[in-house]
Design an enzyme around this catalytic site. Structure first.
Site, PDB file in Angstrom:
ATOM      1  N   HIS A  75       0.875  -1.245   0.060  1.00 56.63           N
ATOM      2  CA  HIS A  75       0.035   0.088   0.090  1.00 56.63           C
ATOM      3  C   HIS A  75       0.916   1.148  -0.097  1.00 56.63           C
ATOM      4  O   HIS A  75       1.763   1.315   0.734  1.00 56.63           O
ATOM      5  CB  HIS A  75      -0.809  -0.129   1.289  1.00 56.63           C
ATOM      6  CG  HIS A  75      -1.714   1.077   1.538  1.00 56.63           C
ATOM      7  ND1 HIS A  75      -2.491   1.752   0.595  1.00 56.63           N
ATOM      8  CD2 HIS A  75      -1.650   2.144   2.426  1.00 56.63           C
ATOM      9  CE1 HIS A  75      -3.274   2.765   0.866  1.00 56.63           C
ATOM     10  NE2 HIS A  75      -2.840   3.063   2.003  1.00 56.63           N
ATOM     11  N   HIS A 103       0.765   5.721  -1.152  1.00 56.31           N
ATOM     12  CA  HIS A 103       0.182   6.940  -1.455  1.00 56.31           C
ATOM     13  C   HIS A 103       0.694   7.505  -2.634  1.00 56.31           C
ATOM     14  O   HIS A 103       0.828   8.920  -2.793  1.00 56.31           O
ATOM     15  CB  HIS A 103      -0.086   8.027  -0.446  1.00 56.31           C
ATOM     16  CG  HIS A 103      -1.033   7.492   0.864  1.00 56.31           C
ATOM     17  ND1 HIS A 103      -1.557   8.328   1.655  1.00 56.31           N
ATOM     18  CD2 HIS A 103      -1.487   6.130   0.982  1.00 56.31           C
ATOM     19  CE1 HIS A 103      -2.440   7.583   2.397  1.00 56.31           C
ATOM     20  NE2 HIS A 103      -2.307   6.337   2.200  1.00 56.31           N
ATOM     21  N   ASP A 120       0.935  -4.720 -20.413  1.00 58.87           N
ATOM     22  CA  ASP A 120       1.995  -5.710 -19.840  1.00 58.87           C
ATOM     23  C   ASP A 120       1.653  -6.238 -18.218  1.00 58.87           C
ATOM     24  O   ASP A 120       2.171  -7.205 -18.357  1.00 58.87           O
ATOM     25  CB  ASP A 120       3.342  -5.083 -20.096  1.00 58.87           C
ATOM     26  CG  ASP A 120       4.027  -5.048 -21.378  1.00 58.87           C
ATOM     27  OD1 ASP A 120       3.518  -5.793 -22.242  1.00 58.87           O
ATOM     28  OD2 ASP A 120       4.721  -4.212 -21.506  1.00 58.87           O
ATOM     29  N   HIS A 138      -8.848   7.585  -1.052  1.00 60.66           N
ATOM     30  CA  HIS A 138      -7.325   7.258  -0.229  1.00 60.66           C
ATOM     31  C   HIS A 138      -6.388   6.925  -1.188  1.00 60.66           C
ATOM     32  O   HIS A 138      -5.667   7.828  -1.669  1.00 60.66           O
ATOM     33  CB  HIS A 138      -7.958   5.897   0.392  1.00 60.66           C
ATOM     34  CG  HIS A 138      -7.006   5.421   1.486  1.00 60.66           C
ATOM     35  ND1 HIS A 138      -7.163   4.161   2.204  1.00 60.66           N
ATOM     36  CD2 HIS A 138      -5.593   5.842   1.601  1.00 60.66           C
ATOM     37  CE1 HIS A 138      -6.169   4.038   3.044  1.00 60.66           C
ATOM     38  NE2 HIS A 138      -5.165   5.037   2.536  1.00 60.66           N
ATOM     39  N   TYR A 142       7.797 -13.577 -23.087  1.00 59.50           N
ATOM     40  CA  TYR A 142       8.833 -12.549 -22.972  1.00 59.50           C
ATOM     41  C   TYR A 142       9.865 -12.819 -21.834  1.00 59.50           C
ATOM     42  O   TYR A 142       9.853 -13.740 -21.047  1.00 59.50           O
ATOM     43  CB  TYR A 142       7.842 -11.243 -22.234  1.00 59.50           C
ATOM     44  CG  TYR A 142       8.623 -10.283 -21.549  1.00 59.50           C
ATOM     45  CD1 TYR A 142       8.626  -9.088 -22.363  1.00 59.50           C
ATOM     46  CD2 TYR A 142       9.172 -10.046 -20.323  1.00 59.50           C
ATOM     47  CE1 TYR A 142       9.599  -8.020 -22.235  1.00 59.50           C
ATOM     48  CE2 TYR A 142       9.888  -8.946 -19.975  1.00 59.50           C
ATOM     49  CZ  TYR A 142      10.057  -7.962 -20.791  1.00 59.50           C
ATOM     50  OH  TYR A 142      10.866  -6.821 -20.555  1.00 59.50           O
TER      51      TYR A 142
HETATM   52 ZN   LIG Z   1      -3.370   4.862   3.119  1.00 60.95          ZN
END
Ligand SMILES: [Zn+2]
Length: 236
Positions: free
Chosen positions: A95, A97, A120, A175, A233
């Site tokens: 996660h 930002h 891709d 978010h 690939y």
């Molecule tokens: Zn966050």
């Protein structure tokens, strides 16, 4: 100490996010799961990246109960563990930002598949979750965030609408992105590519071109060149 190798991999994934400019200060977290033992290794909350060591990683079960570690786990732990329970093929979650992906999330927009860089890695648009209700935000917010992501991939009866490994990311409305992969390395790599794809999409959409989008044939050609049984690939 439990899972020394997975701790190293999770630490490395967290550091990769910083090196690639996806994380400011301590915003961001990576985790990985050991499916055999049913254990999750996740970054601790709010520790400076310069000071992070493998032994600082927190080990929990798939419901977020701490099994080993003295530091508090990342505050997003409940989203990570929910994704591991709902998406049995994934091995790691990241996660961040990161700016451009977060801009799409804040606008409540999916990132459309506009070209082969996207194709891709992501077999179609990267979805944006439905906004959370006030009750969800006041309640088990971090868990609800995970449910909102899952709702873009699974129907109410539990059948998959989209393979989470074919589109290994979701924007959380208002978010920021959650990204995953088979390994911690893959998840961090996908997060870096997602940010690049979001940056390109933003710029493409602001240019006065004709209806920008990748065709289904170009999407198929690029996605299946890198993924699936007939991938060609790279080096064998
Ligand atoms: Zn966050």
């Amino acid at each position: 100490m439990l899972l020394p190798s997975l701790r190293e991999q999770v630490l490395e994934a967290n550091l990769e996010l910083v090196r690639r400019g996806l994380v400011l200060y301590t915003f961001g977290n990576a985790s990985a799961v050991d499916r055999e033992q049913g254990l999750v290794v996740i970054k601790p909350s709010g520790v400076d990246y310069d000071d992070l060591r493998p032994e600082h990683m927190v080990v929990t079960d798939l419901h977020g109960k701490i099994v080993e570690g003295t530091l508090n786990p990342s505050s997003d732990l409940d989203t990570h563990t929910l994704l591991y329970r709902e998406f049995p093929t994934i091995g790691a979650v990241v996660h961040t930002h990161s700016e451009f992906a977060t801009s799409f999330a804040q606008a409540g927009l999916a990132i459309p598949a506009l070209g082969t860089t996207h194709a891709d890695y992501f077999y179609g648009p990267v979805p944006c979750s439905p906004p959370l209700t006030d009750d969800a935000i006041a309640g088990k917010y971090v868990h609800e965030t995970g449910l909102a992501i899952v709702s873009r991939f699974k129907a109410a009866d539990g059948t998959f609408l989209v393979d989470p490994l074919a589109i290994p990311a979701c924007l959380v409305a208002g978010h920021a992105p959650f990204v995953w992969g088979k390994t911690a390395h893959d998840a961090a790599h996908n997060a870096v590519v997602l940010e690049a794809v979001a940056r390109m999409a933003y710029r493409t959409l602001t240019l006065p071109g004709s209806t920008p989008q990748v065709t289904q044939s170009l999407l198929d050609r690029h996605y299946f060149r890198k993924h699936g049984a007939n991938a060609t690939y790279g080096q064998k």
